[in-house]
Structure formats: C-alpha cells, structure tokens
Design an enzyme around this catalytic site. Structure first.
Site, short mmCIF file in Angstrom:
data_model
loop_
_atom_site.label_atom_id
_atom_site.label_comp_id
_atom_site.label_asym_id
_atom_site.label_seq_id
_atom_site.Cartn_x
_atom_site.Cartn_y
_atom_site.Cartn_z
N ARG A 1 -4.16 5.41 21.10
CA ARG A 1 -4.32 3.97 20.80
C ARG A 1 -3.01 3.43 20.23
O ARG A 1 -2.25 4.17 19.59
CB ARG A 1 -5.46 3.72 19.81
CG ARG A 1 -5.29 4.45 18.48
CD ARG A 1 -6.36 4.04 17.47
NE ARG A 1 -6.01 2.83 16.76
CZ ARG A 1 -5.19 2.77 15.70
NH1 ARG A 1 -4.61 3.85 15.23
NH2 ARG A 1 -4.94 1.61 15.12
N SER B 1 0.81 -1.22 0.00
CA SER B 1 0.00 0.00 0.00
C SER B 1 0.84 1.28 0.00
O SER B 1 1.65 1.49 -0.90
CB SER B 1 -0.92 -0.07 1.21
OG SER B 1 -1.85 0.96 1.19
#
Ligand code: 16G
Ligand code: ZN
Length: 534
Positions: A502, A64
C-alpha cells in the site's frame, strides 16, 4: 483587500512551490516550512468551531514520532475525535492558498457555502509537544485565531491525548455526559482514581520501566505518578528518556516507533531479563510493551498484544458480571495485525474482528459501531470505546451476586480508566497494568498466549506512489492492473503466507508487508513482492 485576516496571512508568507496535504495525522513536514500552514489552520479551526455553533475545537502542534526538526498540526473535533473528512479537504485547500487575498476570499467562501454565521463565537483550544519549533508555530496559529476573532485557551505543553481530553471535557461540561474537569490536574485525578479502583487491591508484579521518547510524555508521566497510589501499594514506575531540555534528543534511539521498527529496546534502557518495559512515542498517543526473556532475547508486545489482552480481560469481566448476552465485544485491526493475533481473537476469544485501512480515524469509526470496540494498530495506537447504549446498559444493570458486583465494579473503573476520546499511551499503559495485575501475569505469560507469525515490513521507493490503489481495507491492490495477481502467486508459494502493498500516507513510498510460517519464507516473500512493486 485588507483587514485582520489579510494582515495575519501576510505576516507568515507561504514558501514557493510547496504543496501541503492534511493527511492521516494532519499536516506534517519540516518545521521551517510550516508557518503559513499554521496561520491558515487557525482560520480553519475558527470556522469549524463556528460551524458547530461555538463548540470548542482543538489544535495540537506535534509531529509525533517524526525527527526533532519536523513538526505538524492536527485539528480535534468537539468530542475528541479526529477532524471530519470534509474539513480535511477544506484544510488542505486553505493551506495551499498562496496570496493573502485568496486566503481571505476562501475563508468567506467557506462561510457562505456552509452557512456559517461569522458573528457566532469561535472557541479553540491549543497545545503543543516539546519540539523547539513549537513556540514559533504556536505564534503563527495564534495570529490566525486572533484574526478570525476566536476565543483561545492555550494549555501550553500537553500530550496529544491530553489535548483531546480537554476538548471533550470543555464541550461536555455541565451536561449529563460530562467527561471530566478540563485541567491537567483533572486529567491526572480522573485516570489515577480509576486506576486505583480498577486494581481492586491487586498489585502489579515487579516494576515498569517507561521510555518517554524524550518527549512531552516524560514530564506528564512524572506528574501522573504523583497522583498514583504509592509504589508499595501499587506500581513502581521508572521513567527513562524524559529529557525535554534537549529537544534534539526527541525520538532519537528511543520511543515506541524506534522500538517497533528496530525490534529492540532503546540502548539507554537498563532493564534486566524479565523486567516489564514500555515505550511511548513523542506525543504519547502510542505505546508498545517489551521485555528481555530468560535467554536475553528481546520480545515485543505490540498493539496487537494489547488488543488481545484487553479484549480477553473485558470479555471475562463482562461475562462474570452477567452481561455477556447484552454486550458484544469486537476487535478492530488493520492489515498490519499479525495473522496469529487475528486467529487468536477469532478462534480462542471467539470475538468478531473487523479490518480497516490504516489510520486511527478508520479504526475509531469501525469501533464506534460496536457495543465495546477494542481497536489497536500494531504500532501501538489505540483504545477501547463503549457505545452509548452499552454505557446505559451497564449503568442500569443490577448485579445478582457479590461476584457479579465485583466484576461490574471493574468494568465501571475500566470505562473511566480508558481515554474514550482517543488512544492515549498513559491511559493504555495503566489499563495493561490493571489487566496484568488481575491475571497475575508477567510479560512472559502475556507473550505465551499465542506465537506471532514471522513477518517483514519493507519500504519501497517508487516513481509515483499514487498509482497504488487498494481495496478490501488495503489488503488488495486494484491498480496497477495485474500486480495483485502476481503478488497472489508469490503468496501461494509459502506456507501461511500473506502479503500486501500500500502507498504510505506519511512518506513518499510504498510499504510491503509479508508474513509466513518461517522467518526465511516471510523475508523471501517480502523481497519478492517488493521487486514486483518497484
Ligand atoms: C499516521 C497515523 C497512524 C498510522 C500511520 C501509518 C494517526 C493519528 N496516525 O501516523 O495511525 O499507523 O500514519 O503511516 O492516524 P503510513 O501510512 O506511512 O504507513
Ligand atoms: Zn503519536
């Protein structure tokens, strides 16, 4: 022990001491340590296909938006969805088996455990992006597939969403759910035709400059353009950063991730003020729009903007078709969605918003529960999916006026234009162009729908990111104990404050996001929370 599996695995020995994980986007790391993983993935793909009675399974070799020296691989389920979680675990376990004997034993153990008949045919579709390591890694997958006795279709270079499309087409061929012709030409025909119909004679204003990240999206977009209506009738597209001859230029100073992260256009872009631009990522499953305003200030139109634009348009068309009572649209976001976007959807568009953890599969699953689920991550990953019931309602519906029929035709065309198997930068881009043409909007009108809250994203290097555990779609920390309370305290000190931390699923770091009423407050909040996390 010997046999084809042992031989194939021995040909691609695992490097010592490395641990691999099938993460949010498959296996992804430096290409030179992936050979053993790819052979093992070939074995898992064959098992997965057999476990589904020989349905086609996809293997995409890509990393990607990662740098050129990286690569990766992911598996695609029969309808084009991401791999089932149970099989992610199997893939991880398989990738970490070191000796050929252990791999072969694990292969047979999984077959026994899942009652997979090893005589059932296995069918696997493979494709890759344009990375230099792709050809070698393809060879490694092939060795695994051959050893497992799988039937293989190799499509060569494809964008990730094209591979998902092929998988779905192959598995639905000759059924009532046939998705399309499983060829590249079939893909271009389907989406270009839907684009033309959806436009309904309207012409998008100006031109569109598309930055292809020097990845596989470049040649594929060039091919797609050949199938689109001529520029005099529809859209003029300028393709830039489409150099795939120099794989070391992939994602370098260009592409969706560069634009979103740096909040600037690729330096190579020559687009002028007010010109509409967009950037794909290296495998063309992400897209973000942007332009320079009249003061030459860079303006980003990210995944949140695409979601709001598309949800508002589909909402209008469904209402005008007379279907508003039977079809409900919902928007799915992650915690990274700008608070202003969430508020716009809830209060202005009056649509329901769901929030899920980061990663396409989570958004996709949530969107599947809605009649029409519009899901986008702020970074530009996303699509719209229509439930089977909704498709049936639309197919059976009889419009009661020419106006209703006109809107219904547009809805039909949009269903075809949107890649239902996965988020697809090329399909999403055509959809945005259709919506802008219908609304007769340029990028400035699109931007004016709401004002983003200033925000800041920081990457914090920590000792052990695994201790950061979250709840509430990653918006609150449950561990380390007490940290969330400290974050809450900081958030309360700024106006319109929101912040969360996170653990990254793709890097060894914790990400901190903060937004607030002003840039200074957002940056200050992000810094304070980062300090707490350290
Ligand atoms: C992966 C995900 C992407 C997500 C990103 C978050 C897929 C296909 N890709 O690239 O959706 O935004 O991870 O990365 O699901 P992070 O966990 O490092 O923040
Ligand atoms: Zn991508």
């Amino acid at each position: 022990m010997s046999g084809p599996i042992v031989e194939a695995v021995q040909k691609h020995p695992a490097p010592e001491g490395l641990i691999y994980t099938y993460g949010t986007a498959g296996f992804r790391t430096k290409a030179d340590v992936l050979d053993s993983v790819l052979t093992r993935v070939g074995l898992v793909a064959a098992l997965r296909s057999r476990s589904l009675k020989g349905k086609w399974i996809g293997v995409m070799i890509t990393a990607s938006h990662n740098p050129p020296e990286d690569n990766g691989v992911k598996l695609v389920e029969p309808l084009g969805n991401m791999l089932q979680e149970e099989w992610e675990v199997i893939s991880t376990d398989m990738a970490n088996k070191v000796s050929a004997e252990h791999v072969s034993k694990f292969y047979h153990d999984i077959a026994a455990q899942y009652r997979i008949d090893l005589e059932t045919p296995a069918r696997v579709v493979v494709a890759r992006d344009t990375r230099a390591s792709g050809a070698r890694l393809l060879g490694c997958v092939m060795d695994g597939l051959k050893a497992a006795g799988a039937e293989v279709k190799d499509y060569g270079f494809l964008t990730t969403p094209q591979l998902h499309y092929m998988v779905r087409c192959l598995n639905t061929e000759d059924t009532k759910d046939a998705y399309g012709t499983p060829t590249e030409n079939g893909y271009y025909e389907k989406f270009s035709h839907a684009f033309k119909v959806a436009l309904k004679g309207k012409k998008p204003s100006g031109s569109l400059t598309v930055d292809c990240a020097n990845g596989v999206g470049g040649p594929k977009l060039t091919e797609l353009i050949k199938h689109l209506p001529p520029k005099e009738e529809a859209l003029e597209i300028f393709v830039i950063n489409d150099n795939v001859i120099k794989p070391e230029s992939l994602n370098v100073e260009c592409g969706a991730d560069y634009v979103k992260t740096n909040q600037r256009a690729p330096p190579s872009s020559k687009a002028g003020a007010g010109d509409r631009c967009c950037s794909l990522d290296g495998d063309a499953d992400r897209v973000v729009y942007y332009f320079k305003d009249m003061n030459n200030v860079f303006r980003l139109l990210d995944g949140d903007r695409i979601a709001t634009l598309v949800a508002s348009f589909l909402g209008d068309q469904i209402r005008q078709a007379g279907l508003a009572d039977s079809i409900k649209i919902g928007v799915v976001q992650t915690a990274y969605a700008n608070g202003a976007a969430t508020q716009y959807v809830e209060q202005h568009l009056k649509l329901k918003v769901d929030c899920t953890p980061t990663g396409v599969k989570h958004l996709h699953h949530a969107a599947e529960k809605l009649d029409v689920g519009v899901y986008f991550e702020a970074n530009g990953h996303g699509t719209v999916i229509f439930s089977d019931d909704t498709l049936e309602t639309i197919a059976k519906y009889e419009p009661k006026s020419p106006g209703q029929k006109e809107a219904l035709d547009v809805v039909h065309a949009c269903i075809d234009l949107i890649n239902q198997s996965v988020g697809d930068a090329l399909s999403d881009m055509l959809l945005v162009e259709v919506v802008l043409a219908h609304k007769n909007w340029g990028p400035q009108e699109w931007l004016s729908t709401y004002t983003d809250l200033p925000n800041r994203l920081l990457k914090v290097i920590v000792n052990d990111r695994k201790i950061f555990k979250t709840t509430d779609a990653e918006r609150r920390l449950v561990s380390p104990e007490g940290l969330q309370a400290q974050i809450d305290k900081e958030v309360q000190k700024v106006r319109q404050g929101r912040s969360f931390a996170r653990a990254s699923g793709t890097e060894d770091a914790v990400r901190v996001y903060a937004e607030a009423a002003t840039k200074a407050e957002a940056e200050d909040l992000a810094r304070k929370v980062a300090e707490l996390v350290k």
